[in-house]
Design a protein around this motif. Structure first.
Motif, PDB file in Angstrom:
ATOM      1  N   GLU A  30       0.860  -1.171   0.000  1.00  0.00           N
ATOM      2  CA  GLU A  30       0.000   0.000   0.000  1.00  0.00           C
ATOM      3  C   GLU A  30       0.899   1.224   0.000  1.00  0.00           C
ATOM      4  OE1 GLU A  30      -3.112   0.229   2.906  1.00  0.00           O
ATOM      5  OE2 GLU A  30      -3.307  -1.964   2.947  1.00  0.00           O
ATOM      6  N   THR A  31       0.378   2.326  -0.472  1.00  0.00           N
ATOM      7  CA  THR A  31       1.175   3.542  -0.535  1.00  0.00           C
ATOM      8  C   THR A  31       1.667   3.924   0.861  1.00  0.00           C
ATOM      9  OG1 THR A  31      -0.078   4.313  -2.432  1.00  0.00           O
ATOM     10  CG2 THR A  31       1.185   5.957  -1.234  1.00  0.00           C
ATOM     11  N   PRO A  32       2.977   4.067   1.034  1.00  0.00           N
ATOM     12  CA  PRO A  32       3.527   4.421   2.350  1.00  0.00           C
ATOM     13  C   PRO A  32       3.300   5.899   2.674  1.00  0.00           C
ATOM     14  CG  PRO A  32       5.280   4.277   0.734  1.00  0.00           C
ATOM     15  CD  PRO A  32       4.018   3.859   0.036  1.00  0.00           C
ATOM     16  N   ASP A  33       3.517   6.251   3.934  1.00  0.00           N
ATOM     17  CA  ASP A  33       3.403   7.648   4.351  1.00  0.00           C
ATOM     18  C   ASP A  33       4.515   8.492   3.740  1.00  0.00           C
ATOM     19  OD1 ASP A  33       1.185   7.175   6.000  1.00  0.00           O
ATOM     20  OD2 ASP A  33       2.476   6.615   7.680  1.00  0.00           O
ATOM     21  N   ILE A  34       5.703   7.895   3.639  1.00  0.00           N
ATOM     22  CA  ILE A  34       6.872   8.597   3.108  1.00  0.00           C
ATOM     23  C   ILE A  34       7.904   7.568   2.667  1.00  0.00           C
ATOM     24  CG2 ILE A  34       8.008   8.792   5.373  1.00  0.00           C
ATOM     25  CD1 ILE A  34       9.016  11.609   4.368  1.00  0.00           C
ATOM     26  N   VAL A  35       8.757   7.969   1.725  1.00  0.00           N
ATOM     27  CA  VAL A  35       9.893   7.148   1.302  1.00  0.00           C
ATOM     28  C   VAL A  35      11.156   7.942   1.598  1.00  0.00           C
ATOM     29  CG1 VAL A  35      11.093   6.117  -0.666  1.00  0.00           C
ATOM     30  CG2 VAL A  35       8.595   5.970  -0.510  1.00  0.00           C
ATOM     31  N   LEU A  36      12.071   7.323   2.341  1.00  0.00           N
ATOM     32  CA  LEU A  36      13.384   7.901   2.591  1.00  0.00           C
ATOM     33  C   LEU A  36      14.357   7.172   1.685  1.00  0.00           C
ATOM     34  CD1 LEU A  36      11.718   8.543   5.183  1.00  0.00           C
ATOM     35  CD2 LEU A  36      13.897   8.626   6.362  1.00  0.00           C
ATOM     36  N   VAL A  37      15.146   7.913   0.949  1.00  0.00           N
ATOM     37  CA  VAL A  37      16.024   7.300  -0.044  1.00  0.00           C
ATOM     38  C   VAL A  37      17.419   7.917   0.027  1.00  0.00           C
ATOM     39  CG1 VAL A  37      15.214   8.876  -1.848  1.00  0.00           C
ATOM     40  CG2 VAL A  37      16.241   6.713  -2.502  1.00  0.00           C
ATOM     41  N   LEU A 101       9.683  15.634   9.000  1.00  0.00           N
ATOM     42  CA  LEU A 101       8.385  14.960   8.920  1.00  0.00           C
ATOM     43  C   LEU A 101       7.261  15.902   9.353  1.00  0.00           C
ATOM     44  CD1 LEU A 101       9.423  11.493  10.354  1.00  0.00           C
ATOM     45  CD2 LEU A 101       8.818  11.994   7.972  1.00  0.00           C
ATOM     46  N   GLU A 102       7.519  16.672  10.393  1.00  0.00           N
ATOM     47  CA  GLU A 102       6.518  17.647  10.855  1.00  0.00           C
ATOM     48  C   GLU A 102       6.242  18.690   9.777  1.00  0.00           C
ATOM     49  OE1 GLU A 102       8.170  19.109  14.515  1.00  0.00           O
ATOM     50  OE2 GLU A 102       7.397  17.415  15.669  1.00  0.00           O
ATOM     51  N   LEU A 103       7.298  19.166   9.116  1.00  0.00           N
ATOM     52  CA  LEU A 103       7.119  20.139   8.030  1.00  0.00           C
ATOM     53  C   LEU A 103       6.230  19.580   6.910  1.00  0.00           C
ATOM     54  CD1 LEU A 103      10.716  21.629   7.656  1.00  0.00           C
ATOM     55  CD2 LEU A 103       8.641  22.845   8.389  1.00  0.00           C
ATOM     56  N   LEU A 104       6.379  18.278   6.664  1.00  0.00           N
ATOM     57  CA  LEU A 104       5.594  17.623   5.631  1.00  0.00           C
ATOM     58  C   LEU A 104       4.194  17.205   6.119  1.00  0.00           C
ATOM     59  CD1 LEU A 104       8.383  15.386   4.079  1.00  0.00           C
ATOM     60  CD2 LEU A 104       7.319  17.399   3.036  1.00  0.00           C
ATOM     61  N   GLY A 105       3.964  17.333   7.422  1.00  0.00           N
ATOM     62  CA  GLY A 105       2.678  16.940   7.998  1.00  0.00           C
ATOM     63  C   GLY A 105       2.461  15.446   7.971  1.00  0.00           C
ATOM     64  N   ILE A 106       3.547  14.691   8.206  1.00  0.00           N
ATOM     65  CA  ILE A 106       3.489  13.230   8.094  1.00  0.00           C
ATOM     66  C   ILE A 106       3.641  12.576   9.451  1.00  0.00           C
ATOM     67  CG2 ILE A 106       4.710  11.213   7.192  1.00  0.00           C
ATOM     68  CD1 ILE A 106       5.511  12.988   4.823  1.00  0.00           C
ATOM     69  N   GLY A 107       2.809  11.551   9.680  1.00  0.00           N
ATOM     70  CA  GLY A 107       3.019  10.658  10.800  1.00  0.00           C
ATOM     71  C   GLY A 107       2.299  11.043  12.063  1.00  0.00           C
TER      72      GLY A 107
END
Length: 110
Positions: A30-37, A101-107
């Motif tokens: 399923e689409t993840p919340d974020i991808v770190l690469v 992550l906070e800046l992106l509004g994630i999690g």
């Protein structure tokens, strides 16, 4: 180390050893919340991975963060042009990841 940080912040993680494996894992989940690469990966580097993901309609808006030792401004610009939402240079702390992550509004911070 990054998986441990993300777990501490309340995220489930999935790892891939290179860009090709990461594309396969992304297609199977399923689409993840974020991808770190990371930029520097075997088989397919992080920049090519990001470009490949952005070409997929279902992942055009997927948040992605480049986490790398590449610190030159031209490299950062290439990453943003390719489609990353945030850029973090190694070494970093869990607080840096949390703030991005906070800046992106994630999690768990929403």
């Amino acid at each position: 180390m990054i998986c441990n940080m993300m777990s501490t912040l309340g995220f489930e993680t999935t790892e891939a050893s290179d860009g090709i494996e990461a594309l396969q894992r992304l297609a199977e989940m399923e689409t993840p919340d974020i991808v770190l690469v990371d930029w520097n990966m075997p088989e397919m580097d992080g920049l090519e991975f990001i470009k490949s993901v952005r070409r997929q309609a279902e992942h055009r808006d997927l948040p992605m963060m480049m986490v790398t030792t590449e610190c030159e401004m031209d490299r950062m610009a290439l990453a943003f042009v390719a489609g990353v939402n945030e850029y973090v240079m190694k070494p970093f702390t869990i607080e840096v990841i949390q703030s991005k992550l906070e800046l992106l509004g994630i999690g768990v911070f929403q």
